[in-house]
Every structure is written in structure tokens, then in C-alpha cells.
Design an enzyme around this catalytic site. Structure first.
Site, PDB file in Angstrom:
ATOM      1  N   GLN A 145       0.709  -1.174   0.009  1.00  0.00           N
ATOM      2  CA  GLN A 145      -0.002   0.066   0.146  1.00  0.00           C
ATOM      3  C   GLN A 145       0.804   1.296  -0.097  1.00  0.00           C
ATOM      4  OE1 GLN A 145      -3.589   0.193   0.094  1.00  0.00           O
ATOM      5  NE2 GLN A 145      -2.927   2.415  -0.507  1.00  0.00           N
ATOM      6  N   ASP A 232      -6.831   6.375   7.734  1.00  0.00           N
ATOM      7  CA  ASP A 232      -7.212   5.011   7.582  1.00  0.00           C
ATOM      8  C   ASP A 232      -8.603   4.827   8.197  1.00  0.00           C
ATOM      9  OD1 ASP A 232      -7.415   2.309   6.397  1.00  0.00           O
ATOM     10  OD2 ASP A 232      -5.768   1.911   7.699  1.00  0.00           O
ATOM     11  N   CYS A 271      -6.072   4.885   1.963  1.00  0.00           N
ATOM     12  CA  CYS A 271      -5.924   3.628   1.489  1.00  0.00           C
ATOM     13  C   CYS A 271      -7.177   2.789   0.699  1.00  0.00           C
ATOM     14  CB  CYS A 271      -5.213   2.520   2.262  1.00  0.00           C
ATOM     15  SG  CYS A 271      -6.024   1.873   3.721  1.00  0.00           S
TER      16      CYS A 271
HETATM   17  N1   CP Z   1      -6.247  -0.700   0.471  1.00  0.00           N
HETATM   18  C1   CP Z   1      -6.163  -2.114   0.386  1.00  0.00           C
HETATM   19  O1   CP Z   1      -5.440  -2.884   0.797  1.00  0.00           O
HETATM   20  O2   CP Z   1      -7.645  -2.480   0.092  1.00  0.00           O
HETATM   21  P1   CP Z   1      -8.177  -4.085   0.081  1.00  0.00           P
HETATM   22  O3   CP Z   1      -8.516  -4.414   1.599  1.00  0.00           O
HETATM   23  O4   CP Z   1      -9.494  -3.882  -0.848  1.00  0.00           O
HETATM   24  O5   CP Z   1      -7.372  -5.032  -0.715  1.00  0.00           O
HETATM   25  N1  NVA Z   2      -5.824  -0.799   8.269  1.00  0.00           N
HETATM   26  C1  NVA Z   2      -6.749  -1.402   7.648  1.00  0.00           C
HETATM   27  C2  NVA Z   2      -6.280  -1.290   6.004  1.00  0.00           C
HETATM   28  C3  NVA Z   2      -7.218  -1.946   5.082  1.00  0.00           C
HETATM   29  C4  NVA Z   2      -6.656  -2.069   3.852  1.00  0.00           C
HETATM   30  C5  NVA Z   2      -7.082  -2.971   7.923  1.00  0.00           C
HETATM   31  O1  NVA Z   2      -6.177  -3.489   8.292  1.00  0.00           O
HETATM   32  O2  NVA Z   2      -8.198  -3.379   7.952  1.00  0.00           O
END
Ligand code: CP
Ligand code: NVA
Length: 315
Positions: A145, A232, A271
Site C-alpha cells: 500500500q 485510514d 488506502c
Molecule cells: N487498501 C487495500 O489494501 O484494500 P483492500 O483491503 O480492498 O485490498
Molecule cells: N488498516 C486497515 C487497512 C485495510 C486496507 C485494515 O487492516 O483493515
């Protein structure tokens, strides 16, 4: 014995394990690959097709949209093919040791990407594998990411070295990989989080010393004059304390008033998936300072650089 058993595979497990020039080469390769195929249909392989004849396996222990689709598109554009499965459909889900799974898949495919609940499982998988292993997100980090994030920032604002990026919210897996990147590439990374959701101190000590990492609890101070504001979700996959989190993070929403404290040309990254009205206001994520759709697209280009590197290409 496998013919590749004695070779050291190039794993992509965490940014702190790489040196700054390698991360820089990955970013530059990702950008070059994107430019080289502008206007092409998504299914047409790159001219150099560095993964021709190679197969990537992907294992998901957690949900995914961007990682799943971007890795699949990426390996195809590199000339290779993919096998995708949820861990619950594998014998892994019935208790087969992760090391045995790694040994078996190493005889069948050329690289493995894993999204895992426990970071240690990815480390153990890589230790037993004889093919490259890529971390597609764990509870501790999300290095793929951050390559896409930095690539996106640089496409719009130039080299990240010497710039200031501000993180507002949870000191989570995504934040950890940004800490690693700051220390390797040399940018200032300011974190504003509630005291109970501080980044792991281990990540601060693992980061290189090329950059500056500042941890505090005031979003306004973190964002002041920053070139980029990032956030996030307040509740990551696997977090069980939803209500406590939403209460603790309420003062940490990225909204227009907060963005107005950043540099005049500051950009916004997330993200995804996003929770509008929680960690980010609609007007910010859907507004002119948001680069989130470029950021999502750049997952493909960044992952292609990672895969080509794993197969012995860039860097
Ligand atoms: N940002 C990201 O990793 O998205 P997903 O959880 O959809 O893969
Ligand atoms: N911090 C989040 C990122 C998702 C892409 C998770 O771990 O769920």
C-alpha cells in the site's frame, strides 16, 4: 530436493527490511511501467513481460478488493498468471501447518502473496518457502500500500524526500509501513493518534534514520503546513473494540477545517475502504485535494514493480 531449494528468494515482507535505494528503485519502476503502457487495454502484457511463464498464488485470510484485483491484474500485465484462494478453503484453514503449506506451494508456483491475520504467519511462511513471498497486509504492516501511496504523492507533488506527510488516526498497520518508509527514504512523518492507539514502538526502532518521525496527539499540530494528509479506518479488520474506537477517534476526523491547516497545495490519501463521516468527511475524500482513486489504481503499478523485483528485475 527442489532445484531452487538453495537459492535465497527475494521476499517482500516489510519496507524496513529494504534499503532506501531499493525502495526508490521500486517506486521508479512502478512509475515507468505505468507510463510505458498509457492507453493500452488493461489485459495487454507489458513489452518486457518479466513474469512470462510465472504463476503467482494468492492466499487471503481477510477480505480484500484492491489487493486481490490489483495483484491479479498486475501479474497478468507482467505476462504471468495467478491462482487465488481464501485460506478458509485450504487445508491451512483446517490446521495444516503454515510451513508445510509454504513447502508445497513452493513446488507449484513461482511466488506467493499472502494477506494474513497474524504477521508472524507470513514470516514463518517465508522462512519455509523457496519462492518469493509478498506481504499483502497483516495486522502489523501493509508495505504494498505504501509504495502506491508514495508513488501517487510523487506523481502529483514530486519527490517525497524532504517533504512532510501527516497521519491522522490509528497507529495501525498502514501507519507502521509509512513509518518504515519515512526512515528509509528521508521524509518527515507526523502522526496524530489517541494515546491508546499509538504506533508500535518496535516500528519506530526498525525505521531507518534518514527521515524524521514525530508522534503526537493533536491532529492540528500534525497537519500544520504538511504536504500530504493521510488517514485510514478507525476499525481495522480483526479489531474487536468498535465502539471504544469510534469514541476515541471522534476528534481525529479529516475534514475541510483540518485540511485547511495543511500546505496550500496539500493532497489527501486514504488506502480505502473509507468510512465517510467517520475518519474522513465526504467533502475531503470526494473533493479536489483527494488523490484516492489514483492511489487505488497505483496499487497495480506498484505491485508490478514488486513482482518484477521478486523475480530478479528492478533494483
Ligand atoms: N487498501 C487495500 O489494501 O484494500 P483492500 O483491503 O480492498 O485490498
Ligand atoms: N488498516 C486497515 C487497512 C485495510 C486496507 C485494515 O487492516 O483493515
Amino acid at each position: 530436493m527442489s532445484p531452487v531449494a538453495n537459492l535465497q528468494p527475494r521476499h517482500f515482507l516489510d519496507l524496513w527490511r529494504l534499503d532506501g535505494p531499493t525502495i526508490r528503485a521500486l517506486l521508479d519502476d512502478a512509475k515507468a511501467r505505468k507510463v510505458a503502457r498509457l492507453g493500452w487495454p488493461t489485459g495487454r502484457p507489458d513489452a518486457d513481460a518479466p513474469a512470462a511463464g510465472r504463476t503467482l498464488a494468492m492466499i487471503f485470510e481477510k477480505n480484500s478488493t484492491r489487493t486481490r484485483f490489483s495483484f491479479d491484474a498486475a501479474i497478468r500485465q507482467l505476462g504471468g498468471s495467478s491462482i487465488i484462494t481464501n485460506a478458509s478453503d485450504m487445508q491451512l484453514g483446517r490446521g495444516e501447518p503454515i510451513e508445510d503449506t509454504a513447502r508445497v506451494l513452493s513446488r507449484m508456483v513461482d511466488a506467493v502473496m499472502i494477506r494474513a491475520k497474524r504477521h508472524d504467519d507470513v514470516e514463518h511462511f517465508a522462512a519455509a518457502a523457496t519462492v518469493p513471498v509478498i506481504n499483502g497486509l497483516t495486522d502489523k504492516s501493509h508495505p504494498c500500500q505504501i509504495l502506491a501511496d508514495l508513488m501517487t504523492f510523487e506523481e502529483h507533488r514530486g519527490p517525497v524526500e524532504g517533504r512532510t506527510l501527516a497521519w491522522v488516526g490509528d497507529g495501525n498497520n498502514v501507519c507502521a509501513s509509512l513509518i518504515h518508509a519515512a526512515g528509509k527514504l528521508g521524509f518527515t512523518f507526523r502522526v496524530a493518534c489517541p494515546p491508546a492507539y499509538h504506533p508500535d514502538l518496535m516500528d519506530l526502532s526498525r525505521a531507518g534514520n534518514a527521515g524524521t518521525i514525530e508522534i503526537g496527539h493533536d491532529p492540528r499540530a500534525a497537519v500544520e503546513g504538511a504536504d500530504c494528509v493521510i488517514t485510514d479506518t478507525w476499525v481495522s479488520m480483526g479489531d474487536t473494540d468498535h465502539d471504544e474506537r469510534v469514541a476515541a477517534f471522534e476528534p481525529f476526523q479529516v475534514n475541510e477545517a483540518l485540511m485547511d491547516l495543511a500546505a496550500k497545495d496539500a493532497v489527501f490519501l486514504h488506502c480505502l475502504p473509507a468510512h465517510r463521516g467517520e475518519e474522513v468527511a465526504d467533502s475531503v475524500i470526494d473533493g479536489p485535494r483527494s488523490l484516492v482513486w489514483d492511489e487505488a489504481e497505483n496499487r497495480i503499478h506498484a505491485q508490478k514493480a514488486v513482482l518484477a523485483w521478486c523475480f530478479g528485475g528492478a533494483a
